[in-house]
Motif scaffolding. Structure first.
Motif, PDB file in Angstrom:
ATOM      1  N   LYS A  25      -8.999  12.733   5.106  1.00 39.44           N
ATOM      2  CA  LYS A  25      -9.619  13.249   6.329  1.00 39.44           C
ATOM      3  C   LYS A  25      -9.376  14.756   6.457  1.00 39.44           C
ATOM      4  O   LYS A  25     -10.028  15.428   7.257  1.00 39.44           O
ATOM      5  CB  LYS A  25      -9.056  12.521   7.554  1.00 39.44           C
ATOM      6  CG  LYS A  25      -9.445  11.046   7.608  1.00 39.44           C
ATOM      7  CD  LYS A  25      -8.959  10.390   8.890  1.00 39.44           C
ATOM      8  CE  LYS A  25      -9.391   8.922   8.939  1.00 39.44           C
ATOM      9  NZ  LYS A  25      -8.920   8.251  10.180  1.00 39.44           N
ATOM     10  N   GLU A  49     -22.010  20.742   2.048  1.00 39.30           N
ATOM     11  CA  GLU A  49     -21.369  20.018   3.158  1.00 39.30           C
ATOM     12  C   GLU A  49     -19.925  20.486   3.340  1.00 39.30           C
ATOM     13  O   GLU A  49     -19.479  20.729   4.467  1.00 39.30           O
ATOM     14  CB  GLU A  49     -21.389  18.512   2.888  1.00 39.30           C
ATOM     15  CG  GLU A  49     -22.737  17.845   3.087  1.00 39.30           C
ATOM     16  CD  GLU A  49     -23.089  17.585   4.550  1.00 39.30           C
ATOM     17  OE1 GLU A  49     -22.323  18.010   5.443  1.00 39.30           O
ATOM     18  OE2 GLU A  49     -24.140  16.953   4.783  1.00 39.30           O
ATOM     19  N   SER A  64     -15.451  16.771   8.057  1.00 37.25           N
ATOM     20  CA  SER A  64     -16.366  16.039   8.925  1.00 37.25           C
ATOM     21  C   SER A  64     -16.777  14.741   8.227  1.00 37.25           C
ATOM     22  O   SER A  64     -16.624  14.593   7.007  1.00 37.25           O
ATOM     23  CB  SER A  64     -17.605  16.883   9.220  1.00 37.25           C
ATOM     24  OG  SER A  64     -18.334  17.111   8.017  1.00 37.25           O
ATOM     25  N   THR A  65     -17.326  13.819   8.996  1.00 32.70           N
ATOM     26  CA  THR A  65     -17.779  12.546   8.418  1.00 32.70           C
ATOM     27  C   THR A  65     -18.849  12.755   7.346  1.00 32.70           C
ATOM     28  O   THR A  65     -18.769  12.161   6.265  1.00 32.70           O
ATOM     29  CB  THR A  65     -18.288  11.607   9.532  1.00 32.70           C
ATOM     30  OG1 THR A  65     -17.226  11.364  10.460  1.00 32.70           O
ATOM     31  CG2 THR A  65     -18.772  10.286   8.955  1.00 32.70           C
ATOM     32  N   ALA A 106     -18.454  22.464   6.551  1.00 30.73           N
ATOM     33  CA  ALA A 106     -17.497  21.657   7.316  1.00 30.73           C
ATOM     34  C   ALA A 106     -16.127  22.311   7.415  1.00 30.73           C
ATOM     35  O   ALA A 106     -15.371  22.036   8.350  1.00 30.73           O
ATOM     36  CB  ALA A 106     -17.362  20.269   6.697  1.00 30.73           C
TER      37      ALA A 106
END
Length: 309
Positions: free
Chosen positions: A166, A141, A183-184, A145
């Motif tokens: 963030k 991830e 990213s979330t 990202a």
């Protein structure tokens, strides 16, 4: 004498040019090969002529080395002799006017959105334990990202992930730092891994072990997961995802990050900053990747491109 030249040159690259460790290792390997070749012919760097450098490059080609490798070797030899000239060890640079073979420019391999999604899903199932599965999910991830280099990713300190950030601070080539947004999904995967890792640290501390400073601890000399280990892990993830593993490496996900951003309308200068490229010309290669994809799309889907019956 010649070995002292090389060690002093590498020390200067580390101290003055902030050369990355992997760059210095590559320089050292290339220069050792050149030094060994010269020594077998009774040549020393202090008097080696231009013709010897040319002969060395011919021998590299005869060994079957790629254009890119030969171009890199000529570049570092040229830098070494420029350094020797600046230090007053030589009055000339015998490699200065030699034309290199030129590295053939190949477009970087990339992945489709669907393939990346399958890799992300598969990363959550790869691993014998919950900890391995959470770690692998966080690695993939984060890589997609942020577009980090694999050495930047595995070398992240755990402090970089504290406080549900963030954005994450990345230390790149030449110790240059840059901030990249998360990213979330990447933040969620990172949070789950960090929670498990912290609980494991508590358990290990009770057994007398000191907690690791690395976000992804491993048995490498630097205390973190090695690039080689992650390379093997992502190959296994590709197999689980049904994606050709020969097309999947950590660097392929970096390319996918850049290509997908560009296709989504991101500015080239922004992508340059996120990737940590010193020159925007390096980033421009992704425009060619996108051009190729658009051409393929037209040739396979445009009604006038289809052969007439």
């Amino acid at each position: 004498m010649s070995e002292r030249w090389i060690s002093t040159f590498l020390d200067a690259q580390a101290a003055e040019a902030n050369a990355a460790r992997n760059t210095l290792l590559a320089y050292g390997r290339d220069l050792k090969d050149f030094l060994d070749w010269s020594a077998r012919r009774g040549l020393g760097l202090e008097s080696l002529p231009k013709s010897a450098v040319e002969d060395y490059l011919v021998s590299c080609e005869a060994e079957g080395l790629s254009k890119a490798t030969r171009a890199r070797r000529l570049s570092v030899i040229r830098q070494l002799f420029r350094f020797a000239h600046d230090e007053g060890w030589r009055t000339d640079n015998p490699a200065l006017r030699i034309s290199g073979p030129g590295a053939s420019q190949r477009l970087p391999k990339t992945l489709s959105h669907d393939e990346v999604e399958r890799l992300l899903d598969a990363s959550r199932t790869k691993g014998r334990t919950l900890g391995e599965r959470l770690r692998n999910a966080a690695l993939v991830e984060l890589l997609y990202a942020t577009g980090m280099r694999v050495s930047e990713l595995v070398g992240l300190p755990v402090s970089a992930a504290r406080g549900e950030p963030k954005m994450i601070l990345v230390r790149g080539k030449g110790d240059k730092e840059r901030l990249v947004p998360l990213s979330t999904p990447a933040r969620a995967a990172l949070g789950e891994w960090l929670a498990w890792r912290d609980a494991e640290d508590v358990r290990l501390h009770a057994l007398g072990h000191r907690p690791s400073k690395a976000l992804f601890p491993g048995g490498g000399a630097d205390g973190h997961l090695t690039r080689q280990h992650f390379y093997l892990v992502i190959k296994d993830i590709a197999v689980l995802a049904g994606v050709d593993p020969t097309r999947v490496t950590p660097h392929t996900l970096r390319h996918a990050f850049a290509t997908h951003l560009l296709a989504g309308g991101a500015d080239l200068r922004v992508i340059q900053t996120l990737l940590g490229h010193a020159d925007v010309a390096t980033t421009e290669i992704y425009t060619h990747v996108l051009d190729d994809q658009l051409k393929s799309l037209v040739l396979t889907h445009h009604p006038l491109a289809k052969p007439k019956p």
